[in-house]
Design a protein around this motif. Structure first.
Motif, PDB file in Angstrom:
ATOM      1  N   ILE A 113      41.013  -6.462  14.425  1.00  0.00           N
ATOM      2  CA  ILE A 113      40.903  -6.863  12.688  1.00  0.00           C
ATOM      3  C   ILE A 113      39.801  -6.439  12.122  1.00  0.00           C
ATOM      4  N   ARG A 114      38.606  -6.216  12.447  1.00  0.00           N
ATOM      5  CA  ARG A 114      37.210  -5.347  12.111  1.00  0.00           C
ATOM      6  C   ARG A 114      37.483  -4.272  11.795  1.00  0.00           C
ATOM      7  N   THR A 115      38.130  -3.101  12.580  1.00  0.00           N
ATOM      8  CA  THR A 115      38.438  -2.176  11.942  1.00  0.00           C
ATOM      9  C   THR A 115      39.812  -1.744  11.017  1.00  0.00           C
ATOM     10  N   LEU A 116      40.441  -2.941  11.276  1.00  0.00           N
ATOM     11  CA  LEU A 116      41.610  -2.148  10.291  1.00  0.00           C
ATOM     12  C   LEU A 116      42.258  -3.214   9.185  1.00  0.00           C
ATOM     13  N   SER A 117      41.176  -4.381   8.650  1.00  0.00           N
ATOM     14  CA  SER A 117      41.112  -4.846   7.570  1.00  0.00           C
ATOM     15  C   SER A 117      40.162  -4.361   6.683  1.00  0.00           C
ATOM     16  N   SER A 118      39.796  -4.587   4.955  1.00  0.00           N
ATOM     17  CA  SER A 118      38.575  -4.545   4.004  1.00  0.00           C
ATOM     18  C   SER A 118      38.018  -5.325   4.245  1.00  0.00           C
ATOM     19  N   SER A 119      38.569  -6.629   4.506  1.00  0.00           N
ATOM     20  CA  SER A 119      37.273  -7.790   5.173  1.00  0.00           C
ATOM     21  C   SER A 119      37.468  -8.897   5.596  1.00  0.00           C
ATOM     22  N   CYS A 120      36.871  -9.689   6.697  1.00  0.00           N
ATOM     23  CA  CYS A 120      37.430 -10.591   7.244  1.00  0.00           C
ATOM     24  C   CYS A 120      36.593 -11.655   7.193  1.00  0.00           C
ATOM     25  N   GLY A 121      36.253 -12.928   8.279  1.00  0.00           N
ATOM     26  CA  GLY A 121      35.691 -14.119   8.871  1.00  0.00           C
ATOM     27  C   GLY A 121      36.009 -15.110   8.622  1.00  0.00           C
ATOM     28  N   HIS A 122      35.580 -15.823   8.924  1.00  0.00           N
ATOM     29  CA  HIS A 122      36.222 -17.645   9.142  1.00  0.00           C
ATOM     30  C   HIS A 122      35.130 -18.581   8.661  1.00  0.00           C
ATOM     31  N   ARG A 123      35.680 -19.605   8.264  1.00  0.00           N
ATOM     32  CA  ARG A 123      35.316 -20.533   7.997  1.00  0.00           C
ATOM     33  C   ARG A 123      35.541 -21.963   8.264  1.00  0.00           C
ATOM     34  N   THR A 124      35.024 -22.952   8.111  1.00  0.00           N
ATOM     35  CA  THR A 124      35.191 -23.908   9.175  1.00  0.00           C
ATOM     36  C   THR A 124      36.048 -24.828   7.874  1.00  0.00           C
ATOM     37  N   THR A 125      37.193 -25.967   8.366  1.00  0.00           N
ATOM     38  CA  THR A 125      37.995 -26.762   7.242  1.00  0.00           C
ATOM     39  C   THR A 125      37.682 -27.866   7.720  1.00  0.00           C
ATOM     40  N   ALA A 126      38.328 -29.312   7.397  1.00  0.00           N
ATOM     41  CA  ALA A 126      37.862 -30.472   7.427  1.00  0.00           C
ATOM     42  C   ALA A 126      39.030 -30.761   8.728  1.00  0.00           C
ATOM     43  N   SER A 127      39.820 -29.822   9.360  1.00  0.00           N
ATOM     44  CA  SER A 127      40.744 -30.230   9.973  1.00  0.00           C
ATOM     45  C   SER A 127      39.944 -28.865  11.036  1.00  0.00           C
ATOM     46  N   GLY A 128      39.171 -28.272  11.190  1.00  0.00           N
ATOM     47  CA  GLY A 128      39.017 -27.035  12.324  1.00  0.00           C
ATOM     48  C   GLY A 128      38.459 -25.768  11.806  1.00  0.00           C
ATOM     49  N   LYS A 129      39.337 -24.834  11.554  1.00  0.00           N
ATOM     50  CA  LYS A 129      38.328 -23.928  10.944  1.00  0.00           C
ATOM     51  C   LYS A 129      39.544 -23.160  10.483  1.00  0.00           C
ATOM     52  N   ALA A 130      39.229 -21.944   9.198  1.00  0.00           N
ATOM     53  CA  ALA A 130      40.368 -20.838   9.270  1.00  0.00           C
ATOM     54  C   ALA A 130      39.694 -19.317   9.960  1.00  0.00           C
ATOM     55  N   VAL A 131      40.275 -18.660  10.385  1.00  0.00           N
ATOM     56  CA  VAL A 131      40.171 -17.102   9.952  1.00  0.00           C
ATOM     57  C   VAL A 131      41.244 -16.562   9.652  1.00  0.00           C
ATOM     58  N   TRP A 132      39.876 -15.434   8.066  1.00  0.00           N
ATOM     59  CA  TRP A 132      40.996 -14.543   7.522  1.00  0.00           C
ATOM     60  C   TRP A 132      40.368 -12.873   7.449  1.00  0.00           C
ATOM     61  N   PHE A 133      41.522 -12.349   7.129  1.00  0.00           N
ATOM     62  CA  PHE A 133      41.061 -10.820   6.790  1.00  0.00           C
ATOM     63  C   PHE A 133      41.896 -10.273   5.140  1.00  0.00           C
ATOM     64  N   THR A 134      41.261 -10.144   4.943  1.00  0.00           N
ATOM     65  CA  THR A 134      41.880  -9.363   3.411  1.00  0.00           C
ATOM     66  C   THR A 134      42.419  -7.560   4.041  1.00  0.00           C
ATOM     67  N   LEU A 135      43.893  -6.890   2.886  1.00  0.00           N
ATOM     68  CA  LEU A 135      44.048  -6.251   3.110  1.00  0.00           C
ATOM     69  C   LEU A 135      44.083  -5.262   1.921  1.00  0.00           C
ATOM     70  N   PRO A 136      43.963  -3.974   1.433  1.00  0.00           N
ATOM     71  CA  PRO A 136      44.020  -4.299   0.019  1.00  0.00           C
ATOM     72  C   PRO A 136      45.074  -3.521   0.268  1.00  0.00           C
ATOM     73  N   ALA A 137      45.454  -3.274  -1.335  1.00  0.00           N
ATOM     74  CA  ALA A 137      46.977  -2.602  -1.474  1.00  0.00           C
ATOM     75  C   ALA A 137      46.584  -1.251  -1.537  1.00  0.00           C
ATOM     76  N   ARG A 138      47.690  -1.096  -1.578  1.00  0.00           N
ATOM     77  CA  ARG A 138      48.199   0.652  -1.025  1.00  0.00           C
ATOM     78  C   ARG A 138      48.539   1.417  -2.842  1.00  0.00           C
ATOM     79  N   PRO A 139      47.862   2.617  -2.388  1.00  0.00           N
ATOM     80  CA  PRO A 139      48.197   3.184  -3.634  1.00  0.00           C
ATOM     81  C   PRO A 139      49.655   3.689  -3.658  1.00  0.00           C
ATOM     82  N   PRO A 140      50.332   3.734  -5.208  1.00  0.00           N
ATOM     83  CA  PRO A 140      51.557   3.841  -5.227  1.00  0.00           C
ATOM     84  C   PRO A 140      51.874   5.347  -4.805  1.00  0.00           C
ATOM     85  N   HIS A 141      53.243   5.292  -4.152  1.00  0.00           N
ATOM     86  CA  HIS A 141      53.835   7.199  -3.663  1.00  0.00           C
ATOM     87  C   HIS A 141      53.820   8.093  -4.888  1.00  0.00           C
ATOM     88  N   ARG A 142      53.527   9.391  -4.709  1.00  0.00           N
ATOM     89  CA  ARG A 142      53.565  10.314  -5.323  1.00  0.00           C
ATOM     90  C   ARG A 142      54.673  11.022  -5.172  1.00  0.00           C
TER      91      ARG A 142
END
Length: 143
Positions: A113-142
């Motif tokens: 997750i650390r290697t392949l995502s553009s960013s990642c992390g976790h946060r506390t929620t009212a019922s536990g936690k959320a773990v997340w990652f973001t992925l960048p948009a791919r450039p359009p194919h030429r």
């Protein structure tokens, strides 16, 4: 109480079982297609499977796991919510033990997750936690 989902997001409850992992993979692929994300669906599937597997393995009880997939201006974000407030190892730093042995059966998920995502992390929620990652948009194919 959840805020209403925008057309560019999906929020799905999954059963607290390993059967949720392939379901989550298929849902991420479907959702990213549905919301017309240009993020890499193969990577999104892989990382989502890791997050859901971790949530099932490290959360006691039978509370459902929630999968949230959101279109961002720069790609997509995937969150997995569970009822365990404990943080998931460390997503941003390998910690004092260094990187896991790549040949070991366990311990590579957070590294992936650390290697392949553009960013990642976790946060506390009212019922536990959320773990997340973001992925960048791919450039359009030429052609």
């Amino acid at each position: 109480m959840h805020e209403p989902s925008s057309p560019a997001s999906w929020r799905i409850a999954l059963p607290h079982t390993t059967a949720a992992v392939p379901v989550a993979r298929a849902l991420v692929r479907t959702a990213l297609t549905d919301i017309e994300s240009t993020a890499d669906t193969d990577t999104a599937e892989l990382l989502t499977a890791e997050l859901v597997a971790n949530a099932v393995e490290h959360t006691a009880g039978q509370d459902p796991i929630e999968l949230v997939i959101e279109l961002l201006p720069t790609g997509c974000q995937v969150e997995v919510h569970d009822s365990n407030p404990q943080p998931p190892g460390d997503l941003t730093d390998p910690g004092p033990h260094g990187e896991p042995d790549p040949w070991q059966e366990h311990g590579r998920g957070l590294l992936l997750i650390r290697t392949l995502s553009s960013s990642c992390g976790h946060r506390t929620t009212a019922s536990g936690k959320a773990v997340w990652f973001t992925l960048p948009a791919r450039p359009p194919h030429r052609h």
